[in-house]
Design a protein around this motif. Structure first.
Motif, PDB file in Angstrom:
ATOM      1  N   ILE A  11      20.845 -13.916 -25.756  1.00 43.29           N
ATOM      2  CA  ILE A  11      21.527 -12.714 -25.249  1.00 43.29           C
ATOM      3  C   ILE A  11      23.042 -12.948 -25.195  1.00 43.29           C
ATOM      4  O   ILE A  11      23.837 -12.076 -25.568  1.00 43.29           O
ATOM      5  CB  ILE A  11      20.988 -12.311 -23.859  1.00 43.29           C
ATOM      6  CG1 ILE A  11      19.471 -12.115 -23.935  1.00 43.29           C
ATOM      7  CG2 ILE A  11      21.663 -11.031 -23.365  1.00 43.29           C
ATOM      8  CD1 ILE A  11      18.801 -11.882 -22.579  1.00 43.29           C
ATOM      9  N   ASP A  31      29.201 -23.321 -23.307  1.00 40.80           N
ATOM     10  CA  ASP A  31      27.765 -23.552 -23.520  1.00 40.80           C
ATOM     11  C   ASP A  31      27.513 -25.044 -23.708  1.00 40.80           C
ATOM     12  O   ASP A  31      28.292 -25.739 -24.355  1.00 40.80           O
ATOM     13  CB  ASP A  31      27.306 -22.773 -24.765  1.00 40.80           C
ATOM     14  CG  ASP A  31      25.794 -22.607 -24.818  1.00 40.80           C
ATOM     15  OD1 ASP A  31      25.325 -21.450 -24.757  1.00 40.80           O
ATOM     16  OD2 ASP A  31      25.081 -23.626 -24.931  1.00 40.80           O
ATOM     17  N   SER A  83      15.435 -20.648 -19.887  1.00 38.62           N
ATOM     18  CA  SER A  83      14.926 -19.280 -19.848  1.00 38.62           C
ATOM     19  C   SER A  83      13.450 -19.105 -20.225  1.00 38.62           C
ATOM     20  O   SER A  83      12.953 -17.987 -20.193  1.00 38.62           O
ATOM     21  CB  SER A  83      15.778 -18.404 -20.767  1.00 38.62           C
ATOM     22  OG  SER A  83      15.534 -18.738 -22.122  1.00 38.62           O
ATOM     23  N   TYR A 158      10.352 -20.835 -13.514  1.00 43.79           N
ATOM     24  CA  TYR A 158      11.511 -20.126 -14.079  1.00 43.79           C
ATOM     25  C   TYR A 158      11.996 -19.040 -13.127  1.00 43.79           C
ATOM     26  O   TYR A 158      13.173 -19.002 -12.726  1.00 43.79           O
ATOM     27  CB  TYR A 158      11.155 -19.513 -15.445  1.00 43.79           C
ATOM     28  CG  TYR A 158      12.140 -18.455 -15.915  1.00 43.79           C
ATOM     29  CD1 TYR A 158      13.455 -18.790 -16.223  1.00 43.79           C
ATOM     30  CD2 TYR A 158      11.751 -17.114 -16.037  1.00 43.79           C
ATOM     31  CE1 TYR A 158      14.362 -17.807 -16.639  1.00 43.79           C
ATOM     32  CE2 TYR A 158      12.648 -16.137 -16.452  1.00 43.79           C
ATOM     33  CZ  TYR A 158      13.953 -16.487 -16.750  1.00 43.79           C
ATOM     34  OH  TYR A 158      14.851 -15.529 -17.155  1.00 43.79           O
ATOM     35  N   LYS A 162      15.502 -18.607 -10.950  1.00 40.26           N
ATOM     36  CA  LYS A 162      16.403 -17.460 -11.136  1.00 40.26           C
ATOM     37  C   LYS A 162      16.581 -16.718  -9.803  1.00 40.26           C
ATOM     38  O   LYS A 162      17.685 -16.277  -9.470  1.00 40.26           O
ATOM     39  CB  LYS A 162      15.866 -16.497 -12.211  1.00 40.26           C
ATOM     40  CG  LYS A 162      15.941 -17.013 -13.635  1.00 40.26           C
ATOM     41  CD  LYS A 162      17.352 -17.276 -14.135  1.00 40.26           C
ATOM     42  CE  LYS A 162      18.161 -16.016 -14.340  1.00 40.26           C
ATOM     43  NZ  LYS A 162      19.478 -16.303 -14.990  1.00 40.26           N
TER      44      LYS A 162
END
Ligand code: NAD
Ligand code: TYD
Length: 353
Positions: A11, A31, A83, A158, A162
């Motif tokens: 994304i 990154d 992710s 996960y 988050k």
């Protein structure tokens, strides 16, 4: 300029590419380049002076401090994360590290930097946290879609990490006054998605004659959004979202996994037919994911009401674009599917069939 974390992932890279096409403002792309980050995705902007790439880990406070003081961004858009739910089941530690400790470290660096800004720049500054609908847990068939006030109930390592990051972001806004805003989006699909996720995995396996692994009964529901629509929503929230608020982002496209796999197979049958039979013949039901959430669905009316955002793509137009993109870009998939990826496929699927 703006600072984007995780801008070499699916994304984040779509966002950077769209941003550089549409805006005149530069992007600092930070990154770590994990298995999921690929500079190949950013080839077309490699020599664009508006794109500055810095390889750094968001857990490295010193590196982030240097980047902030050198480049003085007016906003941080935080995409970087581990992710993939299945990977979080096999190895949650990395998820705690990047999603929780990494977000905390980035918030600390952002807050220290923000305090050095003159008043007007402080007011205009934004920390935009990109999160997921998975923090809300699982819906039953007749439940209303997730809204911004749905209580958090994360079920996987996960989504738990988050959720923790969302809470930290909220706390930095509430306690320290950092102008934060969070988006919680449903499942994305589109170009440059790493081939371990459902849609690119099915396309790749179909074309190479492998089984198309559907977990459990294939009736789990996800609310699919084309990645370009997610990027457009993030641009709107950055421009006009209210600090301290959260915005749900979704495509009003609830589909069972089996429906999604069928849609991909049917498109491939039309665009690249097999010598005989349908790609649907390769569908194989495999052992379910532990703790597999049954249904996600997003109520995105706040975003529409406050900021006028609506998805431009339907599932039919988005999936058509996506399948065509993967057919046209086999070299990108070959490049990202490294030895590490092959080991992951072995670890995740060997025990299921
Ligand atoms: P991705 O796994 O494709 O990309 C993640 C990127 O973050 C990679 O480039 C990776 O190298 C980088 N990264 C990982 N750890 C890092 C670290 N410690 N420091 C710096 N960089 C690091 O993920 P994605 O699908 O593009 O998701 C981006 C964001 O959107 C994530 O925060 C995710 O939770 C959220 N999100 C994803 C979806 C989806 O369907 N993919 C839906 C809603 C929200
Ligand atoms: P995924 O792309 O991993 O996203 P998430 O779990 O974050 O929603 O998976 C989407 C759905 O597809 C999810 O319900 C799990 C299912 N799935 C399969 O059935 N087979 C697969 O091989 C994969 C990777 C996912």
């Amino acid at each position: 300029m703006i600072l984007v974390t995780g801008g070499a992932g699916f994304i984040g890279a779509n966002f950077v590419l769209d941003w550089l096409t549409a805006a005149s403002e530069a992007v600092l792309n930070v990154d770590k380049l994990t298995y999921a980050g690929n500079l190949g995705t950013l080839k077309s902007v490699q020599s664009d002076p508006k794109h500055i790439f810095a390889r750094a880990d968001i857990c490295d406070r010193a590196a982030i401090d240097v980047l902030l003081s050198q480049h003085k961004p007016r906003a941080i858009l935080h995409f970087a994360a581990e992710s993939h739910v299945d990977r979080s089941i096999h190895g949650p530690a990395e998820f705690v590290q990047t999603n929780v400790v990494g977000t905390f470290t980035l918030l600390e660096a952002a807050l220290a930097y923000w305090k050095t800004l003159p008043g007007a720049d402080q007011m205009a500054f934004r920390f935009l946290h990109v999160s997921t609908d998975e923090v809300f847990g699982s819906l039953s068939a007749n439940d209303a879609p997730f809204s911004e006030t749905t209580p958090y109930a994360p079920n996987s390592p996960y989504s738990a990490t988050k959720a923790a990051s969302d809470h930290l972001v909220r706390a930095y806004g509430h306690t320290y006054g950092l102008p934060v805003v969070t988006t919680n989006c449903s499942n994305n699909y589109g170009p440059y998605q790493f081939p371990e996720k459902l849609i690119p995995l099915v396309i790749g396996n179909a074309l190479s004659g492998k089984p198309l692994p559907v977990y459990g009964d294939g009736q789990n529901i996800r609310d699919w959004l084309y990645v370009g629509d997610h990027c457009a929503a993030i641009r709107e929230v950055l421009a006009r979202g209210r600090p301290g608020e959260t915005y749900n982002v979704g495509g009003w496209n609830e589909k069972t996994n089996l429906d999604v796999v069928h849609a991909v197979c049917d498109l491939l049958d039309r665009l690249k037919a097999k010598a005989s039979g349908s790609y649907r013949d390769q569908i194989t039901f495999v052992a379910d994911r532990p703790g597999h959430d049954r249904r996600y669905a997003i109520d995105a009316r706040k975003l529409e009401r406050e900021l006028g955002w609506k998805p431009a793509e339907t599932f039919e137009t988005g999936i058509d674009k996506t399948v065509r993109w993967y057919l046209d870009n086999p070299a990108w998939v070959d490049e990202v599917a490294s030895g590490e990826y092959r080991k992951w496929v072995e670890a995740n699927y060997a025990q299921r069939v």
